[in-house]
Write an enzyme that holds these catalytic residues in place. Structure first.
Site, PDB file in Angstrom:
ATOM      1  N   SER A 245       0.752  -1.074  -0.125  1.00 60.80           N
ATOM      2  CA  SER A 245      -0.173   0.056   0.137  1.00 60.80           C
ATOM      3  C   SER A 245       1.034   1.315  -0.111  1.00 60.80           C
ATOM      4  O   SER A 245       2.093   1.005   0.034  1.00 60.80           O
ATOM      5  CB  SER A 245      -0.910   0.082   1.286  1.00 60.80           C
ATOM      6  OG  SER A 245       0.010   0.367   2.309  1.00 60.80           O
ATOM      7  N   LYS A 246       0.179   2.251   0.216  1.00 58.73           N
ATOM      8  CA  LYS A 246       1.094   3.640  -0.086  1.00 58.73           C
ATOM      9  C   LYS A 246       1.957   3.581   1.196  1.00 58.73           C
ATOM     10  O   LYS A 246       3.051   4.654   0.953  1.00 58.73           O
ATOM     11  CB  LYS A 246       0.118   4.617   0.065  1.00 58.73           C
ATOM     12  CG  LYS A 246      -0.588   4.988  -1.183  1.00 58.73           C
ATOM     13  CD  LYS A 246      -2.269   5.298  -1.039  1.00 58.73           C
ATOM     14  CE  LYS A 246      -3.022   4.676  -2.382  1.00 58.73           C
ATOM     15  NZ  LYS A 246      -4.102   3.989  -1.906  1.00 58.73           N
ATOM     16  N   ARG A 247       1.644   3.019   2.412  1.00 60.41           N
ATOM     17  CA  ARG A 247       2.555   3.001   3.319  1.00 60.41           C
ATOM     18  C   ARG A 247       3.878   2.580   3.317  1.00 60.41           C
ATOM     19  O   ARG A 247       5.075   2.927   3.423  1.00 60.41           O
ATOM     20  CB  ARG A 247       2.000   2.671   4.638  1.00 60.41           C
ATOM     21  CG  ARG A 247       0.648   3.185   4.817  1.00 60.41           C
ATOM     22  CD  ARG A 247       0.255   3.243   6.362  1.00 60.41           C
ATOM     23  NE  ARG A 247       1.379   4.315   6.976  1.00 60.41           N
ATOM     24  CZ  ARG A 247       1.100   4.685   8.353  1.00 60.41           C
ATOM     25  NH1 ARG A 247       0.417   3.984   9.005  1.00 60.41           N
ATOM     26  NH2 ARG A 247       1.935   5.400   8.478  1.00 60.41           N
ATOM     27  N   HIS A 248       3.992   1.468   2.698  1.00 61.80           N
ATOM     28  CA  HIS A 248       5.423   0.725   2.377  1.00 61.80           C
ATOM     29  C   HIS A 248       5.343   0.237   1.052  1.00 61.80           C
ATOM     30  O   HIS A 248       4.255   0.072   0.331  1.00 61.80           O
ATOM     31  CB  HIS A 248       5.614  -0.430   3.224  1.00 61.80           C
ATOM     32  CG  HIS A 248       4.167  -0.961   3.399  1.00 61.80           C
ATOM     33  ND1 HIS A 248       3.470  -0.662   4.460  1.00 61.80           N
ATOM     34  CD2 HIS A 248       3.850  -2.240   2.864  1.00 61.80           C
ATOM     35  CE1 HIS A 248       2.437  -1.877   4.546  1.00 61.80           C
ATOM     36  NE2 HIS A 248       2.559  -2.622   3.397  1.00 61.80           N
ATOM     37  N   VAL A 251       4.256   3.277  -4.631  1.00 58.71           N
ATOM     38  CA  VAL A 251       2.950   3.422  -5.222  1.00 58.71           C
ATOM     39  C   VAL A 251       2.729   3.136  -6.510  1.00 58.71           C
ATOM     40  O   VAL A 251       1.728   2.449  -6.874  1.00 58.71           O
ATOM     41  CB  VAL A 251       2.564   5.101  -4.759  1.00 58.71           C
ATOM     42  CG1 VAL A 251       1.529   5.193  -3.869  1.00 58.71           C
ATOM     43  CG2 VAL A 251       3.764   5.737  -4.194  1.00 58.71           C
TER      44      VAL A 251
END
Length: 482
Positions: A245-248, A251
RNA sequence: GGCGCCAUCGUCUAGGGGUUAGGACGGGUGGUUCUCAGCCAUCAAACCGGGGUUCGAAUCCCCGUGGCGCUGCCA
């Protein structure tokens, strides 16, 4: 070879083309190419609030970068609302669906009650048992209603091409909504309606859709249409084994382009994520991938995205591509770093080719050509302070560099062999090891403690620049150590 | 919670009733050498746990555990 195989990639334009989406698109593309079928792009933009032109553009740009060119499309799901409603009407008429007048509030209340009593909540079919008069009254009052699918009893099973026979008890599926009370179609309806219209034969998508599949199959059956074949791909995970996801992790695939990754390497890498050719090969061309692709090779477990391996693959491609293929891409990074001038593609092209050949064995991304190439292209390069401290710190370094310049100047041809001979002879006559000349020379010439072989560096750098820099080192103030 | 999917070195994976469990990335060591990369050699590193079935199970079955997904008038 032509066939009636038709597959689609159907991203929702909620983010960018992330690696998971790209891999899904890639497998669809491979399957279409392998079977002489058609690869269709459909943007699932029914949630208009989250759609934007830029986001759609980013998806297409990502696909173009990887050369996953659709044979048809992009089609926009939002253009087919009328058709989706017609499909719902058909289901209503054939009594595979029914009108539900329950308000959200009423539904929420009943759901909460059920949950507070520890019961599993599924829609209670309140509106199914409405009498004709009650229905008419609601309708006359203009009460908004949603259309729900009437899930039949029994069990729904299908033969997933990756997971094998998978079975669901219909009891687990509630009478899901087809049409919202504002008349807009929901996901399941739209997808099935679109896939039927587009005559999609194989649905290849992420396995987050596995649990949605029985609902969609039920819809096909209710419409009297044979469902397509399904193949659910494993998810791509972040280093922590969680869904990317965008967190890790990254992107957008375009981020890898901007990182200097070659699309060929990315393509190869993505194909190997969750799929194996069955043997030990790691480097596979597009054509080989098309030929080898099959659902048997797809694994069922999620796959962690490994940047190290991507970088390794990229270095492999950088070293295997012909200079003709590499040069235009190197030009791009040089341009971006302000190192480009047009004569590099004109009179100095042969020189640029030799520079690329010099640098490529230790390049992992395109950017390495810009960072490692900088000292060859301009006098405006930084000297690494650590390297200077280590190799330029001695009092007589400058003198030795000057002596080296003298020796090299008399070396004859400006080629690695004579240059090496000259340097080694000088070292002998000075009574020092060659290394004591080589290391300071490397830092002086490239600004770094690491570089390709120093004599090759000199050869490509050229006589003028080499001598100039060595002599400048002699006249410059001693490197201060701090 | 319910349902579903999944489970081999740190990572990607091959294999699949009897194998020294193979390869690749990454890591270690040695060699080549002016540094680094490369190359060569070499080493460490895995079948989630428990029960079955079987002469034999990592492989088949069951249970458990863990991860993930779905469970919306999101897609």
């Amino acid at each position: 070879m032509t066939s009636n195989v038709r597959v689609r990639f159907a991203p929702s334009p909620t983010g960018f083309l992330h690696v998971g989406g790209a891999r899904t698109a890639l497998f669809n593309w491979l399957f279409a190419r392998k079977h002489g079928g058609r690869f269709v792009l459909r943007i699932e933009d029914t949630d208009v609030e989250r759609s934007s032109q830029e986001v759609i553009q980013a998806i297409i740009e990502g696909m173009m970068w990887l050369e996953l060119t659709p044979d048809e499309g992009p089609f926009f799901q939002s253009n087919y609302g009328e058709q989706h409603r017609a499909t719902a009407r058909q289901l209503l008429e054939s009594e595979h669906a029914f009108r539900c007048f329950c308000t959200r509030e009423a539904l929420d209340a009943r759901r909460q009650l059920a949950e507070s009593e520890g019961r599993v909540w599924r829609y209670d079919r309140a509106c199914l048992s409405l009498t004709e008069q009650e229905k008419q009254r609601f309708l006359r009052q203009g009460g908004p209603y949603a259309v729900r699918f009437l899930v039949p009893q029994g069990t729904t099973s299908f033969n997933d091409f990756v997971h094998g026979v998978t079975e669901f008890d219909n009891k687990e599926i509630e009478d899901f909504i087809l049409l919202r009370s504002d008349g807009s179609p929901t996901y399941h309806l739209s997808v099935v309606s679109d896939d039927i219209r587009m005559r999609i034969t194989h649905i290849i998508r992420g396995d987050d859709h596995l649990s949605n599949t029985p609902k969609q199959i039920l819809l096909y059956r209710a419409l009297g249409i044979e469902p397509p074949t399904f193949a659910h791909l494993p998810m791509i995970l972040g280093p922590d084994k969680k869904r990317l996801s965008k967190r890790h992790g990254a992107v957008s695939v375009l981020e890898y382009r901007d990182m200097g990754i070659l699309p060929e390497a990315m393509f190869n890498f993505l194909a190997l994520l969750g799929w194996s050719p069955g043997d030990d090969r790691q480097l596979l061309s597009r054509q080989e991938l098309i030929e080898l692709f099959s659902f048997e090779g797809i694994s069922r477990a999620g796959a962690v995205f490994d940047l190290q391996k991507l970088l390794w693959l990229d270095s492999q491609y950088i070293n295997r591509l012909s200079v003709e293929e590499l040069l235009p891409r190197v030009r791009e990074v040089l341009r971006r770093d302000g190192l480009w001038s047009d004569d590099l593609d004109g009179p100095r092209r042969p020189w640029l080719v030799s520079l690329i050949e010099l640098l490529r064995p230790r390049s992992r991304t395109l950017w390495d050509f810009a960072t490692d190439g900088r000292a060859f292209l301009t006098e405006d390069f930084r000297v690494d302070s650590e390297a200077a401290r280590k190799y330029l710190g001695e009092e007589d370094t400058g003198q030795r560099m000057a002596a080296l310049a003298e020796a090299l100047e008399k070396a004859g041809d400006w080629n690695p062999e004579p240059l090496e001979r000259a340097l080694r002879d000088l070292a002998d006559s000075l009574g020092v090891s060659a290394a004591r000349l080589i290391h300071p020379a490397r830092v002086t010439l490239t600004g770094k403690a690491v570089s390709p072989g120093i004599f090759e560096v000199m050869a490509v750098l050229g006589r003028e620049r080499t001598l100039y820099r060595l002599r400048r080192a002699a006249t410059a103030a001693p490197i201060s150590i701090h």
